[in-house]
Enzyme design. Structure first.
Site, short mmCIF file in Angstrom:
data_model
loop_
_atom_site.label_atom_id
_atom_site.label_comp_id
_atom_site.label_asym_id
_atom_site.label_seq_id
_atom_site.Cartn_x
_atom_site.Cartn_y
_atom_site.Cartn_z
N HIS A 160 -3.31 -3.68 -5.67
CA HIS A 160 -3.58 -3.22 -4.30
C HIS A 160 -5.04 -3.42 -3.93
O HIS A 160 -5.92 -2.69 -4.39
CB HIS A 160 -3.17 -1.73 -4.19
CG HIS A 160 -3.32 -1.17 -2.82
ND1 HIS A 160 -3.69 0.13 -2.56
CD2 HIS A 160 -3.15 -1.75 -1.60
CE1 HIS A 160 -3.74 0.33 -1.26
NE2 HIS A 160 -3.42 -0.79 -0.65
N ASN A 173 -5.07 6.49 -0.93
CA ASN A 173 -4.34 6.97 0.25
C ASN A 173 -3.80 8.38 0.06
O ASN A 173 -3.39 9.02 1.02
CB ASN A 173 -3.21 6.00 0.62
CG ASN A 173 -3.75 4.84 1.43
OD1 ASN A 173 -4.80 4.94 2.05
ND2 ASN A 173 -3.05 3.71 1.39
N SER A 177 0.83 -1.21 0.00
CA SER A 177 0.00 0.00 0.00
C SER A 177 0.86 1.25 0.00
O SER A 177 0.33 2.35 -0.18
CB SER A 177 -0.98 0.00 1.18
OG SER A 177 -0.35 -0.44 2.33
N GLU A 194 -6.55 -1.26 -6.86
CA GLU A 194 -5.72 -0.29 -7.60
C GLU A 194 -4.66 -1.09 -8.36
O GLU A 194 -3.87 -1.81 -7.74
CB GLU A 194 -5.06 0.71 -6.64
CG GLU A 194 -6.05 1.66 -5.97
CD GLU A 194 -5.39 2.65 -5.02
OE1 GLU A 194 -5.86 3.79 -4.93
OE2 GLU A 194 -4.40 2.28 -4.35
P1 NAI Z 1 0.04 -9.46 8.08
O1 NAI Z 1 1.13 -9.09 9.02
O2 NAI Z 1 -1.32 -9.78 8.59
O3 NAI Z 1 0.52 -10.71 7.21
C1 NAI Z 1 1.77 -10.81 6.61
C2 NAI Z 1 2.09 -12.30 6.45
O4 NAI Z 1 3.26 -12.41 5.65
C3 NAI Z 1 2.39 -12.98 7.77
O5 NAI Z 1 1.61 -14.15 7.87
C4 NAI Z 1 3.88 -13.29 7.70
O6 NAI Z 1 4.22 -14.50 8.34
C5 NAI Z 1 4.10 -13.40 6.21
N1 NAI Z 1 5.47 -13.12 5.78
C6 NAI Z 1 6.29 -12.14 6.21
N2 NAI Z 1 7.46 -12.20 5.54
C7 NAI Z 1 7.36 -13.22 4.67
C8 NAI Z 1 8.23 -13.78 3.69
N3 NAI Z 1 9.45 -13.26 3.51
N4 NAI Z 1 7.80 -14.81 2.97
C9 NAI Z 1 6.57 -15.33 3.16
N5 NAI Z 1 5.69 -14.85 4.07
C10 NAI Z 1 6.08 -13.81 4.82
O7 NAI Z 1 0.00 -8.27 7.03
P2 NAI Z 1 -1.23 -7.80 6.11
O8 NAI Z 1 -2.03 -6.80 6.85
O9 NAI Z 1 -1.88 -8.99 5.54
O10 NAI Z 1 -0.45 -6.97 4.97
C11 NAI Z 1 0.31 -7.61 3.99
C12 NAI Z 1 0.64 -6.64 2.89
O11 NAI Z 1 -0.55 -6.06 2.37
C13 NAI Z 1 1.53 -5.47 3.28
O12 NAI Z 1 2.35 -5.15 2.18
C14 NAI Z 1 0.53 -4.36 3.53
O13 NAI Z 1 1.08 -3.08 3.37
C15 NAI Z 1 -0.48 -4.64 2.43
N6 NAI Z 1 -1.83 -4.11 2.68
C16 NAI Z 1 -2.38 -4.20 3.92
C17 NAI Z 1 -3.67 -3.73 4.13
C18 NAI Z 1 -4.30 -3.82 5.47
O14 NAI Z 1 -5.32 -3.13 5.70
N7 NAI Z 1 -3.79 -4.63 6.39
C19 NAI Z 1 -4.46 -3.12 3.05
C20 NAI Z 1 -3.80 -3.17 1.75
C21 NAI Z 1 -2.52 -3.60 1.61
#
Ligand code: NAI
Length: 505
Positions: free
Chosen positions: A144, A194, A123, A156
């Site tokens: 996105h 954003n 994001s 997006e």
């Molecule tokens: P989260 O922290 O809930 O999940 C991330 C997952 O990725 C975890 O399960 C972790 O174990 C895993 N992970 C971390 N490093 C890794 C690697 N090297 N290889 C494989 N798995 C790995 O995070 P979330 O909220 O799901 O966000 C994920 C992405 O989505 C980020 O880039 C965030 O900026 C983006 N995003 C988040 C939004 C939100 O509202 N939470 C909305 C839109 C985008």
């Protein structure tokens, strides 16, 4: 451009909130889906979570048993990236760290076929920067999603400098096939949502900082008059001030401290105090057991009118004339410059000037200004303000007339552009900048703000419906009043106004 073939394997890296949601979307769209997470048991946990979500849909009769079984047969977790060699699309939704994401994409590039599309759900990170270390940067695109991905319609689709047009088009078509509403944008900080949404928070925070009104009243005005789902204070209490403040800071930094994106000191104060909002029990409002949310402040009304005079065109507020007719008030129409006379009150919609300034410049006695409403035919609340020499009777007359039409009034301090108008003007201005810089189209800016953050209408379509000139004038008056760059009208808005055009002509 055609969407990704339904038989193509979609792989999702990262089984957190976003990864699991995205995997569910691809699964329900008919693809075979593989999930990978580097946390032990992370991928299986995400798969279980998806199965649980699908079971709930079956329970609610929103999904057939046979489609549920079909989905289950297409979903699996994998233990290593090596098992994704045949994926047609890989969507990364891991930790928001550019170095970690780059490493994962470099590893994937070595494993996958050259035709595989790599997508990032980031994001805030630059797609251009993420692709820079790849051998095939043209295959990387931003995809996105919004949280929760299965429910939120907006996607997006972000092109970095090197992204192949056919790759972005394929992801756009794929998002449509997945029943989403995709928009296209170039990789720039904040993408569309954003970035364009920043003033929604910033203007409300500024109004509280300048003691114009209180959070509960401003929220009610943005909801009931503005037509927004929530006001900025209740919304940021829900999002979490730590998260919302961090996004604002990152956008502010990324635009080299452009004052349009300046973070708010009152929000920083909440973050410093650990008052993150709902999740910590306190933000602008309190959320502990027994906490009572403050009521918006409303002026008392008494009396009413049999007859009012409307001078000229009330512009966006012309819906009030029909409402007066329906309320049994005789409306006398005269030529003039958009004024409404009720008893002693001389009323007008804000044009961005303070009431004291407009009263003096236009030689008006007993001036009462009212704010913009999303729909003057329906609104049940309006902000009003008045010049210091406006009589008490004139104020009471304005409140009485609006009450007769079913509109509650909240008094705010005499500030330029009041509440809804100045916020909408700044949303329009940011949307115009996005279009001016070729980041996205007017249609996609509007779609993004409606589908991504539930705005009642896209900001540029809103400007068209009021008149771009009214927005331009408001911004010029805001800029003159504050003497700040922050409010300077976008060149595109100036051009459209000069040409007498609209954004969607
Ligand atoms: P989260 O922290 O809930 O999940 C991330 C997952 O990725 C975890 O399960 C972790 O174990 C895993 N992970 C971390 N490093 C890794 C690697 N090297 N290889 C494989 N798995 C790995 O995070 P979330 O909220 O799901 O966000 C994920 C992405 O989505 C980020 O880039 C965030 O900026 C983006 N995003 C988040 C939004 C939100 O509202 N939470 C909305 C839109 C985008």
């Amino acid at each position: 451009m055609t969407a990704l073939d339904k038989n193509s394997l979609v792989a999702v890296i990262g089984g957190g909130a976003m990864g699991a949601g995205i995997a569910q979307v691809a699964l329900q769209a008919g693809h075979p889906v593989a999930l990978f997470d580097n946390r032990a048991g992370g991928a299986q946990q995400a798969v279980q979570g998806i199965v649980h979500q699908l079971e709930r849909q079956v329970e609610k009769a929103k999904m057939t048993e046979s489609f549920f079984d079909d989905c289950l047969s297409r979903l699996h977790s994998v233990e290593s990236l090596g098992q994704l060699a045949h994926a047609g699309l890989i969507i990364e939704a891991i930790v928001e760290n550019i170095d970690v994401k780059r490493t994962v994409f470099q590893d994937l590039e070595d494993i996958c076929e050259p035709t595989c599309i790599l997508a990032s759900n980031t994001s805030s990170l630059s797609i251009t920067a993420l692709a820079a270390s790849l051998k095939r940067p043209e295959r990387l695109v931003g995809m996105h999603f919004f949280n929760p991905a299965p429910l939120m319609a907006l996607v997006e689709v972000i092109s970095g400098l090197a992204t192949d047009e056919s790759v972005a088009e394929c992801i756009h078509a794929t998002a449509i096939a997945w029943r989403k509403k995709p928009v296209r944008a170039r990789s720039t900080p904040g993408f569309i949502v954003n970035r364009v949404a920043r003033p929604f928070y910033a203007e409300s925070f500024r109004l509280v900082q300048e003691q114009v009104s209180d959070p509960a009243t401003l929220d009610a005005l943005m909801r009931d008059a503005g037509g927004f789902r929530m006001g900025a204070f209740e919304l940021t209490d829900l999002i979490g001030h730590d998260v919302n403040y961090a996004v604002t800071c990152s956008v502010f930094d990324a635009y080299y401290n452009d004052t349009r994106f300046q973070p708010s000191l009152i929000q920083k104060e909440l973050v410093d105090a650990g008052r993150f909002g709902r999740k910590s029990g306190r933000g602008f409002f309190e959320y502990h057991d027994g906490a009572v949310k403050p009521e918006p402040k409303v002026l008392k009304a008494s009396g009413g009118f049999d007859r009012c005079v409307v001078e000229g065109d009330l512009g966006a507020a012309h819906g009030l004339v029909a409402r007066m007719g329906k309320a049994g008030i005789e409306v006398v129409l005269r030529g003039g410059s958009g004024l409404l006379h009720a008893g002693e009150a001389v009323m007008a919609m804000s044009d961005g000037r303070m009431a004291c300034q407009r009263a003096r410049e236009d030689g008006l006695q007993n001036l009462v200004l009212f704010d913009l409403a999303h729909d003057f035919n329906q609104t049940n609340r309006l902000a009003i303000t008045w010049a210091s020499n406006t009589s008490e009777q004139a104020r009471a007359d304005a409140v009485a007339l609006l009450a007769q039409l079913g509109i509650q009034t909240s008094a705010v301090a005499d500030v330029p552009g009041l509440v809804v108008l100045r916020t909408v003007a700044m949303l329009v201005n940011e949307g115009a900048e996005v279009v001016l810089h070729g980041v996205s189209s007017a249609a996609d800016v509007d779609l993004a703000m409606v589908a991504g953050v539930n705005y009642p209408i896209g900001p540029l379509a809103w400007a068209d419906s009021i008149s771009p000139k009214a927005i331009f004038d408001c911004l010029e008056h805001l800029q003159a009043s504050y003497g700040e760059e922050r409010y300077r009208p976008s060149l595109l808005l100036r051009r459209i106004t000069q040409e007498g055009r609209r954004f969607h002509d």
